[in-house]
Design a protein around this motif. Structure first.
Motif, PDB file in Angstrom:
ATOM      1  N   VAL A  82       1.070  -1.239  -0.277  1.00 45.21           N
ATOM      2  CA  VAL A  82       0.101  -0.048   0.130  1.00 45.21           C
ATOM      3  C   VAL A  82       0.652   1.339  -0.055  1.00 45.21           C
ATOM      4  N   ALA A  83       1.658   1.524   0.675  1.00 45.72           N
ATOM      5  CA  ALA A  83       2.694   2.989   0.650  1.00 45.72           C
ATOM      6  C   ALA A  83       3.495   2.915  -0.466  1.00 45.72           C
ATOM      7  N   ALA A  84       3.871   1.896  -1.562  1.00 42.82           N
ATOM      8  CA  ALA A  84       4.728   2.213  -2.746  1.00 42.82           C
ATOM      9  C   ALA A  84       2.804   2.257  -3.901  1.00 42.82           C
ATOM     10  N   GLY A 140      -0.423   6.610  -2.450  1.00 43.15           N
ATOM     11  CA  GLY A 140       0.206   7.755  -2.816  1.00 43.15           C
ATOM     12  C   GLY A 140      -0.970   8.124  -2.906  1.00 43.15           C
ATOM     13  N   CYS A 141      -1.769   7.947  -3.461  1.00 43.79           N
ATOM     14  CA  CYS A 141      -3.127   8.472  -4.090  1.00 43.79           C
ATOM     15  C   CYS A 141      -4.158   8.987  -2.800  1.00 43.79           C
ATOM     16  N   CYS A 142      -3.820   8.844  -1.930  1.00 44.13           N
ATOM     17  CA  CYS A 142      -4.313   9.159  -0.522  1.00 44.13           C
ATOM     18  C   CYS A 142      -5.767   8.558  -0.427  1.00 44.13           C
ATOM     19  N   GLY A 143      -5.702   7.258  -0.929  1.00 40.84           N
ATOM     20  CA  GLY A 143      -7.000   6.487  -1.181  1.00 40.84           C
ATOM     21  C   GLY A 143      -7.188   4.865  -0.847  1.00 40.84           C
ATOM     22  N   VAL A 144      -6.022   4.891   0.447  1.00 40.45           N
ATOM     23  CA  VAL A 144      -6.018   3.481   0.754  1.00 40.45           C
ATOM     24  C   VAL A 144      -5.490   3.750   1.771  1.00 40.45           C
ATOM     25  N   TYR A 145      -6.103   3.291   3.073  1.00 36.25           N
ATOM     26  CA  TYR A 145      -5.238   3.999   3.999  1.00 36.25           C
ATOM     27  C   TYR A 145      -4.968   1.850   4.716  1.00 36.25           C
ATOM     28  N   ALA A 146      -3.532   1.524   5.015  1.00 38.23           N
ATOM     29  CA  ALA A 146      -3.468  -0.070   5.950  1.00 38.23           C
ATOM     30  C   ALA A 146      -2.695  -0.270   7.179  1.00 38.23           C
ATOM     31  N   ARG A 147      -3.112  -0.711   7.852  1.00 41.16           N
ATOM     32  CA  ARG A 147      -2.908  -0.570   9.761  1.00 41.16           C
ATOM     33  C   ARG A 147      -2.383  -2.462  10.080  1.00 41.16           C
ATOM     34  N   LEU A 148      -1.328  -3.177   9.918  1.00 47.55           N
ATOM     35  CA  LEU A 148      -1.307  -4.141  10.777  1.00 47.55           C
ATOM     36  C   LEU A 148      -0.739  -4.102  11.773  1.00 47.55           C
ATOM     37  N   CYS A 202     -20.267   0.068   1.589  1.00 46.19           N
ATOM     38  CA  CYS A 202     -20.352   0.458  -0.050  1.00 46.19           C
ATOM     39  C   CYS A 202     -18.481  -0.146   0.397  1.00 46.19           C
ATOM     40  N   LEU A 203     -18.395  -0.983  -1.448  1.00 44.79           N
ATOM     41  CA  LEU A 203     -17.544  -1.511  -1.280  1.00 44.79           C
ATOM     42  C   LEU A 203     -16.657  -0.765  -2.805  1.00 44.79           C
ATOM     43  N   PRO A 204     -15.937   0.256  -2.278  1.00 41.72           N
ATOM     44  CA  PRO A 204     -15.409   1.030  -4.132  1.00 41.72           C
ATOM     45  C   PRO A 204     -14.148   1.097  -4.555  1.00 41.72           C
ATOM     46  N   GLY A 205     -14.235   0.869  -5.401  1.00 41.68           N
ATOM     47  CA  GLY A 205     -13.367   0.375  -5.975  1.00 41.68           C
ATOM     48  C   GLY A 205     -12.603  -1.074  -5.531  1.00 41.68           C
ATOM     49  N   PRO A 206     -13.225  -2.092  -6.168  1.00 39.59           N
ATOM     50  CA  PRO A 206     -12.646  -3.905  -5.150  1.00 39.59           C
ATOM     51  C   PRO A 206     -11.342  -4.046  -5.403  1.00 39.59           C
ATOM     52  N   GLU A 207     -10.589  -3.607  -6.804  1.00 39.06           N
ATOM     53  CA  GLU A 207      -9.575  -3.994  -7.227  1.00 39.06           C
ATOM     54  C   GLU A 207      -8.757  -2.857  -5.509  1.00 39.06           C
ATOM     55  N   ARG A 208      -8.631  -2.348  -5.299  1.00 41.20           N
ATOM     56  CA  ARG A 208      -7.397  -1.854  -3.870  1.00 41.20           C
ATOM     57  C   ARG A 208      -7.610  -2.501  -2.899  1.00 41.20           C
ATOM     58  N   LEU A 209      -8.176  -3.514  -2.518  1.00 46.82           N
ATOM     59  CA  LEU A 209      -8.120  -4.990  -1.739  1.00 46.82           C
ATOM     60  C   LEU A 209      -7.287  -6.234  -2.341  1.00 46.82           C
ATOM     61  N   THR A 252      -9.237   0.399   4.506  1.00 46.46           N
ATOM     62  CA  THR A 252      -9.797   1.322   4.801  1.00 46.46           C
ATOM     63  C   THR A 252      -9.697   2.201   3.667  1.00 46.46           C
ATOM     64  N   LEU A 253     -10.942   2.040   2.720  1.00 44.42           N
ATOM     65  CA  LEU A 253     -11.135   2.936   0.932  1.00 44.42           C
ATOM     66  C   LEU A 253     -11.679   4.245   1.474  1.00 44.42           C
ATOM     67  N   SER A 254     -11.370   4.517   0.666  1.00 45.49           N
ATOM     68  CA  SER A 254     -11.735   6.180   0.820  1.00 45.49           C
ATOM     69  C   SER A 254     -13.495   5.712  -0.409  1.00 45.49           C
ATOM     70  N   PRO A 255     -13.957   6.733  -0.802  1.00 42.48           N
ATOM     71  CA  PRO A 255     -15.243   6.771  -0.984  1.00 42.48           C
ATOM     72  C   PRO A 255     -15.440   6.043  -2.854  1.00 42.48           C
ATOM     73  N   ASP A 256     -14.278   6.372  -3.449  1.00 44.40           N
ATOM     74  CA  ASP A 256     -14.174   6.360  -5.010  1.00 44.40           C
ATOM     75  C   ASP A 256     -12.576   6.003  -4.863  1.00 44.40           C
ATOM     76  N   ALA A 257     -11.946   5.560  -5.854  1.00 43.56           N
ATOM     77  CA  ALA A 257     -10.672   5.213  -5.936  1.00 43.56           C
ATOM     78  C   ALA A 257     -10.562   6.989  -6.426  1.00 43.56           C
ATOM     79  N   SER A 258     -10.626   7.924  -7.285  1.00 45.14           N
ATOM     80  CA  SER A 258      -9.927   8.990  -7.929  1.00 45.14           C
ATOM     81  C   SER A 258     -10.006   9.929  -6.701  1.00 45.14           C
TER      82      SER A 258
END
Length: 455
Positions: free
Chosen positions: A65-67, A97-105, A234-241, A282-288
């Motif tokens: 996700v960071a990359a 980098g696009c500010c749309g996905v936050y990851a936490r372990l 909502c599953l916005p941009g499922p490819e982001r998972l 955590t996914l933002s409401p839209d990939a864009s």
């Protein structure tokens, strides 16, 4: 896009090392915050990972996700993940980098076997040789984990051996702040057992054009739906998972979080339960549409009391893994509502995160301050200018206000439940879904001054 350079200084690269007593995962740390103040290369933990293979896969997912840039992917991103030691767990965080996905372990106590876990926040080096080595960690390989340098080894170095200077966009900073505000409004919407979790996640698209869809709980699984029916998530941009694919063979369950009332595109959180760990995207409401533009923090930033309250509350925080609002209210003498507003403001300084699994805030310190996030927000700057110029007129009774901008007049109304609406185009388009408009913010600033709430 405004951005600044953030410098990382590591004593040596992170690496997986082979030794006489087995394999060792050394995660090099950069400058960070600890209970004793700033530290150049803090040490937080040394011991064993209870389940090395899922831990290695989950760390790779955070690094993925960071990359990544899920929107306009041809633009490469690479920001070193953040690690926070909360005394009873280690949390690894990253943001795309696009500010749309936050990851936490979250590596919980059950996932660690070693000395005491420290307190503090720092960045950890993730390099390509480390990533390659992590892919070779097997389930039967004992793996020692060291977060931070060994004091004896540090003495052999005259200075940093690894230095990186990375651009840190203001959107990225605001995104971290907005994510914790958004997640605080989530509830657990569904939980799938391991087999159904794997089946569902493997059925998702991994590429192609991004879309906003919905899923609804159906027995022990999730069923896709074309619209936000009651109970849907909502599953916005499922490819982001896609980063979750790394940990599927280790998954124990999948938990899905989202707002209680589905309406339009919404953010959601997807948590894979692992042995002694949790990996959450955590996914933002839209990939864009990155988290940086959501505006959830603006109400707290606009109030004078939140700034003063945040200074008081920050003194009471000590890297707690769970922040108790009632305890903070009692210690500070503030109301729970003012404590929440103060925590929101501290979130803009990177001092607060939110754990959906435990429905609780946690303390950490990222390397930036609230003033930068506030100064970078155009809506808040415009609202302060409107309030200062006398553009706001409160009507009798206080429920309605008139805001004059050049030759346009907007009316801001507050109903008995405290819900605010405006006649402007922004409000007509988003209906409060991306935070308050500049007119509503300006009215709030003037109303607070008029009532003496900031005194």
């Amino acid at each position: 896009m405004t951005q600044s350079a953030h410098a990382y200084a590591y004593l040596r690269p992170s690496a997986v090392l082979d030794g006489a007593d087995g394999r060792r995962l050394d995660l090099a740390t950069s400058g960070g915050a600890t209970p004793l103040g700033a530290a150049a290369n803090p040490r937080f933990f040394a011991g064993f990972l209870a389940d090395p293979a899922p831990a290695a896969a989950a760390l790779l997912a955070v690094a993925d996700v960071a990359a990544a840039r899920y929107y306009q992917p041809q633009l490469r991103a690479s920001l070193d993940p953040v690690v926070t030691a909360n005394g009873d767990r280690l949390r690894f965080e990253s943001f795309s980098g696009c500010c749309g996905v936050y990851a936490r372990l979250d590596v919980l106590q059950a996932g660690l076997d070693g000395d005491d876990i420290g307190h503090g926040t720092t960045n950890v080096d993730v390099n390509n040789p480390l990533r390659e080595a992590l892919t070779r960690i097997g389930p039967a390989d004992p793996l020692h984990l060291a977060v931070g340098p060994d004091a004896l080894e540090v003495t052999t170095f005259d200075g940093p051996l690894v230095e990186k200077k990375m651009p840190l966009p203001e959107r990225w900073l605001r995104g971290f702040a907005e994510t914790q505000v958004t997640a605080a409004g989530f509830d657990l919407r569904a939980e799938l057992p391991a087999a159904e979790a794997v089946r569902f996640l493997r059925s998702l698209p991994r590429g192609g054009r991004s879309s906003v869809g919905w899923v609804v709980p159906a027995g022990r699984t999730l069923r896709p739906t074309t619209r936000p029916v009651p109970g849907a998530v909502c599953l916005p941009g499922p490819e982001r998972l896609v980063a979750l694919q790394r940990v599927l063979r280790h998954a124990l369950a999948l938990r899905v979080y989202g707002p209680a009332s589905p309406r339009g595109p919404l953010a959601s959180a997807w948590e894979v339960v692992l042995p002694g760990m949790r990996l959450t995207l955590t996914l933002s409401p839209d990939a864009s549409r990155g988290f940086s533009g959501e505006g959830g923090v603006l109400g707290a930033l606009a109030t004078g009391t939140a700034e003063q309250d945040a200074e008081l509350v920050s003194v009471l925080l000590a890297w707690e893994p769970r922040i108790d609002i009632a305890d903070l209210a009692e210690q500070s003498g503030l109301t729970p509502a003012r404590v929440r507003a103060a925590l929101t403001r501290l979130g803009t300084a990177g001092q607060i995160g939110y754990d959906t699994a435990e429905a609780a805030y946690f303390h950490r310190r990222l390397p930036y301050d609230a003033g930068r996030a506030e100064a970078a927000n155009p809506r808040l700057r415009a609202a302060r200018a409107l309030a200062a110029s006398g553009a706001v007129r409160l009507e009798e009774g206080g429920a309605t206000a008139v805001v004059t901008v050049d030759d346009h007049v907007q009316r801001v109304r507050t109903d008995e439940a405290g819900r605010v609406s405006c006649t402007c185009l922004w409000w007509a388009k988003y209906r409060g879904g991306r935070g308050p408009c500049k007119h509503a913010l300006a009215v709030g600033i003037v109303r607070e001054t008029a009532t003496g709430a900031g005194a």
